[in-house]
Design an enzyme around this catalytic site. Structure first.
Site, mmCIF file in Angstrom:
data_model
loop_
_atom_site.group_PDB
_atom_site.id
_atom_site.type_symbol
_atom_site.label_atom_id
_atom_site.label_comp_id
_atom_site.label_asym_id
_atom_site.label_seq_id
_atom_site.Cartn_x
_atom_site.Cartn_y
_atom_site.Cartn_z
ATOM 1 C CB CYS A 114 46.629 45.200 62.489
ATOM 2 S SG CYS A 114 46.657 44.349 60.922
ATOM 3 C CG HIS A 253 45.774 49.239 61.738
ATOM 4 N ND1 HIS A 253 47.075 49.015 61.355
ATOM 5 C CD2 HIS A 253 45.010 48.364 61.020
ATOM 6 C CE1 HIS A 253 47.102 48.049 60.459
ATOM 7 N NE2 HIS A 253 45.868 47.632 60.228
ATOM 8 C CG ASN A 283 47.320 46.957 56.891
ATOM 9 O OD1 ASN A 283 48.098 46.886 57.845
ATOM 10 N ND2 ASN A 283 46.084 46.499 56.929
HETATM 11 O O1 UT7 Z 1 44.760 45.434 58.867
HETATM 12 C C1 UT7 Z 1 43.684 44.613 59.108
HETATM 13 C C2 UT7 Z 1 42.472 45.260 58.793
HETATM 14 N N1 UT7 Z 1 42.187 45.219 57.388
HETATM 15 C C3 UT7 Z 1 41.404 46.110 56.877
HETATM 16 O O2 UT7 Z 1 41.003 46.996 57.584
HETATM 17 C C4 UT7 Z 1 40.910 46.008 55.450
HETATM 18 C C5 UT7 Z 1 39.452 46.338 55.391
HETATM 19 N N2 UT7 Z 1 38.855 46.248 54.087
HETATM 20 C C6 UT7 Z 1 39.132 47.130 53.074
HETATM 21 O O3 UT7 Z 1 39.972 47.994 53.231
HETATM 22 C C7 UT7 Z 1 38.370 47.027 51.806
HETATM 23 O O4 UT7 Z 1 37.259 46.162 51.986
HETATM 24 C C8 UT7 Z 1 39.200 46.523 50.576
HETATM 25 C C9 UT7 Z 1 40.181 47.610 50.169
HETATM 26 C C10 UT7 Z 1 39.944 45.262 50.963
HETATM 27 C C11 UT7 Z 1 38.300 46.241 49.403
HETATM 28 O O5 UT7 Z 1 37.526 47.387 49.065
HETATM 29 P P1 UT7 Z 1 35.959 47.237 48.766
HETATM 30 O O6 UT7 Z 1 35.466 48.568 48.385
HETATM 31 O O7 UT7 Z 1 35.358 46.585 49.984
HETATM 32 O O8 UT7 Z 1 35.934 46.321 47.499
HETATM 33 P P2 UT7 Z 1 35.276 44.866 47.324
HETATM 34 O O9 UT7 Z 1 36.054 43.842 48.078
HETATM 35 O O10 UT7 Z 1 33.825 44.983 47.615
HETATM 36 O O11 UT7 Z 1 35.483 44.647 45.766
HETATM 37 C C12 UT7 Z 1 34.870 45.495 44.802
HETATM 38 C C13 UT7 Z 1 35.320 45.042 43.429
HETATM 39 C C14 UT7 Z 1 35.191 43.530 43.201
HETATM 40 O O12 UT7 Z 1 34.776 43.338 41.874
HETATM 41 P P3 UT7 Z 1 33.230 43.006 41.552
HETATM 42 O O13 UT7 Z 1 32.932 41.748 42.311
HETATM 43 O O14 UT7 Z 1 32.465 44.197 42.050
HETATM 44 O O15 UT7 Z 1 33.249 42.852 40.072
HETATM 45 C C15 UT7 Z 1 36.605 43.043 43.366
HETATM 46 O O16 UT7 Z 1 36.852 41.855 42.640
HETATM 47 O O17 UT7 Z 1 36.718 45.357 43.242
HETATM 48 C C16 UT7 Z 1 37.399 44.181 42.790
HETATM 49 N N3 UT7 Z 1 38.782 44.235 43.286
HETATM 50 C C17 UT7 Z 1 39.778 44.825 42.597
HETATM 51 N N4 UT7 Z 1 39.819 45.441 41.406
HETATM 52 C C18 UT7 Z 1 40.997 45.960 41.005
HETATM 53 C C19 UT7 Z 1 39.263 43.757 44.449
HETATM 54 N N5 UT7 Z 1 40.574 44.024 44.535
HETATM 55 C C20 UT7 Z 1 40.930 44.686 43.406
HETATM 56 C C21 UT7 Z 1 42.132 45.229 42.926
HETATM 57 N N6 UT7 Z 1 42.115 45.848 41.732
HETATM 58 N N7 UT7 Z 1 43.266 45.166 43.630
#
Ligand code: UT7
Length: 326
Positions: A114, A253, A283
């Site tokens: 990225c 980004h 993204n």
């Molecule tokens: O470009 C390169 C750089 N990339 C980035 O900067 C991405 C950085 N990371 C992020 O933007 C965030 O960490 C995410 C958007 C990827 C995830 O958000 P989060 O608040 O960190 O969520 P999480 O991964 O901690 O997941 C929370 C919950 C989980 O369920 P449980 O374990 O709490 O029951 C996931 O399974 O949300 C669940 N989950 C979803 N639910 C509905 C993960 N993806 C989804 C989804 N829809 N698409």
């Protein structure tokens, strides 16, 4: 006055097909509400035949050439930042060169995930510092849809396709790139990666190979993204003896609205100064900064002599920041 690398034209090109959060609800177990609140993304673009990475890149380049008042044969160099070219060899940049008919230019790709476009600008600046008359086309172009596991809701809702471009040349009016600072930390490679396609050499196949999809440890990446972009931004502000209040516009980004809010907080600046278009495109990896730059430019967000801060973060890890006097 010393000549600086100045951006004299910008362009962007997005696939026509829009994929909404509502439509994603029919593909994976997710909701518009989850995607919107956790990421800020509402739509993203998905390429179809004829919208391959090099085609999007060439579309963005044509717009940038037009704005700069140049033709393809004026170009001396083409740099394409991408991790999703339609071919491993030749480079995407050579495909773009063919597409444009930029017969005088030499062309090559940069892979810094990225952060690739910002790395490309840094490279172009070094050439222009040595030879100010050079005309260098820098593009960020991706078709992330080709590297997504559409069953993995952790990643497939986040990314989109598109390309952005700019043309740089030397200028001795005091405008142009004032400072740049890039970083990498390969020890963190495993947190955000795309394995290569299956190896034809069985001895060199990856033990954990389960498809050449993007894999990401989202929470870890989130933390590093905020901290790293903030540190890089502070570094270029220090280098130029500027403060954040001198900056007119920040183009980071575009990964997640929560990252951008947190970055604005850490830098002590209002969110209004941060250009945001991730709601429309998700993204787009290396394409995200140049698409946003082109939109900001065409919307008239930047007036001559305004100070612009770019910051980036991506797989590698790679990150950095740069300041332009527009
Ligand atoms: O470009 C390169 C750089 N990339 C980035 O900067 C991405 C950085 N990371 C992020 O933007 C965030 O960490 C995410 C958007 C990827 C995830 O958000 P989060 O608040 O960190 O969520 P999480 O991964 O901690 O997941 C929370 C919950 C989980 O369920 P449980 O374990 O709490 O029951 C996931 O399974 O949300 C669940 N989950 C979803 N639910 C509905 C993960 N993806 C989804 C989804 N829809 N698409």
């Amino acid at each position: 006055m010393t000549s600086r690398a100045t951006i004299i034209g910008t362009g962007s090109c997005l696939p026509r097909r829009i994929l909404s959060n509502q439509e994603l609800e029919t593909i994976v177990e997710t909701t518009d509400e989850w995607i919107t609140t956790r990421t800020g993304i509402k739509n993203r673009r998905i390429s179809r035949s004829g919208e391959e990475t090099s085609k999007l890149a060439a579309g963005a380049a044509r717009q940038a050439l037009e704005m700069a008042g140049l033709v393809a044969t004026d170009l001396d160099q083409i740099i394409v930042a991408t991790v999703t070219s339609e071919m491993t060899m030749p480079s995407c940049a050579c495909l773009v060169q063919k597409e444009l008919g930029a017969t005088r230019a030499f062309a090559y790709d940069v892979n810094a995930a990225c952060s690739g476009f910002v790395y490309g600008l840094d490279l172009a600046e070094k050439y222009i510092r040595a030879e100010p008359d050079l005309k260098i086309l820098v593009i960020g172009a991706e078709t992330m849809s080709t590297r997504l596991n559409w069953q993995d809701r952790n990643t497939c809702v986040l990314f989109g396709d598109g390309a952005g471009a700019c043309i740089m040349t030397g200028n001795n009016s005091g405008r142009g790139m004032l400072a740049s600072q890039l970083y990498s930390d390969g020890r963190l490679f495993d947190l955000l990666k795309i394995n290569c396609a299956v190896s034809m050499n069985p001895d060199l196949s990856l033990a954990d190979h389960d498809g050449s999809y993007i894999k990401m440890a989202g929470r870890d990446v989130f933390k590093y993204a905020v901290r790293s972009m903030e540190k890089a931004a502070s570094m270029v502000l220090d280098k130029t003896n500027l403060t954040i209040s001198d900056i007119k516009l920040i183009i980071p980004h575009q990964a997640n609205i929560r990252i951008l809010k947190s970055l604005a907080d850490h830098l002590g600046t209002p969110l209004e100064k941060v250009y945001i278009n991730l709601d429309k495109y998700g993204n787009t990896s290396a394409a995200s900064v140049p698409i946003a730059l082109d939109e900001a430019n065409r919307e008239g967000c930047l007036q001559e002599n305004d100070l612009l801060l770019l910051c980036c973060f991506g797989g590698g890890f790679t990150w950095g920041a740069m300041i332009f006097r527009w």
